[in-house]
Scaffold this active site. Structure first.
Site, PDB file in Angstrom:
ATOM      1  CG  HIS A 116      -1.964   0.846   1.291  1.00 41.15           C
ATOM      2  ND1 HIS A 116      -1.571   2.221   1.652  1.00 41.15           N
ATOM      3  CD2 HIS A 116      -3.368   0.741   1.216  1.00 41.15           C
ATOM      4  CE1 HIS A 116      -2.839   3.167   1.627  1.00 41.15           C
ATOM      5  NE2 HIS A 116      -3.796   2.128   1.490  1.00 41.15           N
ATOM      6  CG  ASP A 164       0.118  -2.406   5.978  1.00 39.93           C
ATOM      7  OD1 ASP A 164      -0.799  -2.359   6.770  1.00 39.93           O
ATOM      8  OD2 ASP A 164       0.349  -1.694   4.984  1.00 39.93           O
ATOM      9  CD  GLN A 218      -7.366  -4.494   4.296  1.00 42.75           C
ATOM     10  OE1 GLN A 218      -8.350  -5.243   4.477  1.00 42.75           O
ATOM     11  NE2 GLN A 218      -7.434  -3.321   3.710  1.00 42.75           N
ATOM     12  CE  LYS A 249      -7.947   0.693   5.567  1.00 41.65           C
ATOM     13  NZ  LYS A 249      -6.721   0.292   4.841  1.00 41.65           N
ATOM     14  CB  CYS A 279      -3.756   3.172  -1.505  1.00 40.81           C
ATOM     15  SG  CYS A 279      -4.989   4.342  -1.234  1.00 40.81           S
TER      16      CYS A 279
END
Ligand SMILES: *Cc1c(COP(=O)(O)O)cnc(C)c1O
Length: 455
Positions: A166, A243, A246, A269, A409
């Site tokens: 991202h 990261d 998600q 999120k 992104c």
């Protein structure tokens, strides 16, 4: 905040706040939005049907149709318990934290720090001090880049990222590389859309200082083999930043089992408010890192020409923080923990299996990322031969269906795959199989309409 001594369990709800008894404040009573009050989830039955009523927005119509929200990878919807926690905080306990010596300030501080404890338990951080509040995942990654990166990296050092990152896990490293002379290297993906571990191994060397990769790609949906990535990096003495934007909202993540050095994610999120994110880090690293932003809250002693800094986590939290948002994220974490991340992941895999099966039967549709649903999280990016993703998204919106269209992104990944843009459908705990079927039905109709119109 006696973390070690307390030994509270993972499923602790708001009502279990240790220092809020009936006598010393009404926080526990008025914040009685404990998810423990919702019926326990029946794991054998459809999860979505049991939780949908918790999300007020899911009752609305869009363009005359019931909303089908399939843009969860961009942001998730918020359950009643989170809305109430934020509302109750402002109505009842609003004050600045760590400052006043009055009742409201103490309540606000307890709520803010209580949420930190919940988040720490949620990701199995050894201590809440290692959970730093940021505005979002982007700021968490920038914190590491500017604090650790600028103070540690030098000419010739190497940072390994992947081509699927991202922009938030790319641009901060570009900026730091420009300032320090460090080099960026990129792990390729295999033709099947998986992280290429062989290529990764060929990039690792004694010059590698950092590996920063997504646990789950927000475009390919792939579950990356981060355990292996971390072990290999550590053999070369490199640090690893994950990261987890998600992954943390969708599956169990244990920072101690993973042994990552830093982990970044966003509250919005995972059913929490916008404006709050988290950086987890190993204690010795965080303690050694210089401050990122300066101001109130982050200091110990201040003189006109110099200052000493507060201990972690406050060293990295300059100024009045996002208190209500932190409290909201705490409520979101309670909510998700009570349902169970295993249960959410299983549910999403059922939805994605159905979605992948169905979408591949529609002529002219190309799906990106791993074909095996077991290697995936709950999102699917695709393109349709005859239809631009933006037109497709508009057509679906006319039927009340929200998906994402664009580069998500991840422009370099789109370029790598020789794509301009794609469409993306992403699910969460409240999406039903019926919604997936409706999405497939409308998509098939759109494809047919365009194919006929163009022939
Ligand atoms: C959403 C996302 C980000 C950025 O999150 P923000 O909340 O916009 O800071 C970073 N990485 C991945 C994989 C994401 O999905």
């Amino acid at each position: 905040m006696n973390w070690g001594v307390d030994g509270v369990t993972v499923s602790a709800g708001v009502g279990q706040e240790r220092c809020h008894t009936e006598e010393n404040g009404c926080y526990a009573k008025t914040m009685a939005v404990s998810p423990l009050s919702r019926p326990k989830v029946d794991v054998a039955a459809d999860l979505a049907l049991q939780v949908r009523a918790d999300f007020p927005i899911l009752q609305r119509q869009v363009n005359g149709h019931p909303l089908i929200y399939l843009d969860n990878a961009a942001t998730s919807q918020k359950p009643q318990v989170v809305l109430q926690a934020v509302d109750q905080y402002y109505r009842h306990s609003n004050a600045n934290v760590h400052r006043g010596v009055h009742t409201l300030s103490n309540e606000a501080t307890d709520a803010y720090e209580g949420a930190r404890e919940k988040i720490a338990r949620f990701i199995n951080s050894p201590s809440p001090q290692q959970v730093i509040y940021t505005r979002n995942a982007s700021e968490a990654i920038n914190l590491v880049a500017y604090s650790w990166g600028l103070s540690t990296l030098a000419q010739g050092d190497e940072i390994i990222l992947s081509v699927m990152e991202h922009h938030s896990n790319l641009i901060p490293w570009q900026l730091v590389a420009q300032k320090t002379g460090a080099h960026l290297k990129f792990i390729r993906i295999t033709p099947k859309g998986e992280l290429d571990l062989e290529h990764y191994q060929s990039l690792l060397s004694d010059r590698t200082r950092l590996v920063a990769v997504a646990q789950v790609s927000n475009m390919l949906g792939s579950l990356n083999p981060v355990q292996e990535v971390i072990e290999l990096a550590h053999r070369y003495g490199a640090k690893v930043l994950l990261d987890a934007c998600q992954s943390v909202p969708h599956l169990p993540v244990d920072v101690q089992a993973l042994n990552c050095d830093w982990l970044a994610f966003s509250g919005h999120k995972m059913c929490g408010p916008t404006g709050i994110g988290v950086l987890y880090g190993k204690r010795d690293l965080l303690q050694a890192m210089p401050p990122f932003l300066g101001g109130g809250e982050m200091i110990a002693d201040v003189y006109l020409d110099h200052a000493t800094y507060a201990d972690i986590p406050h060293k990295f939290e300059a100024g009045t923080p996002a208190i209500a948002q932190a409290v909201g994220l705490g409520a979101a974490v309670d909510y998700l923990s009570q349902i169970g991340l295993d249960c959410i992941h299983t549910h999403e895999q059922q939805l994605i299996t159905r979605l992948l099966d169905g979408i591949q039967q529609i002529p002219g549709v190309t799906v990106y990322g791993p074909t095996d649903p077991k290697q995936r999280a709950g999102l699917v990016s695709f393109s349709v031969e005859a239809i631009h993703p933006h037109d497709l998204s508009t057509l679906l919106d006319e039927q009340g269906i929200a998906i994402r269209a664009g580069h998500h992104c991840t422009q370099p990944l789109h370029r790598y795959l020789k794509l301009q843009s794609t469409a993306r459908a992403s699910v969460y705990l409240y999406n039903t199989l019926a919604e997936v079927d409706r999405f497939l039905e409308v998509l098939a109709e759109a494809v047919e309409f365009f194919t006929v119109a163009l022939s």
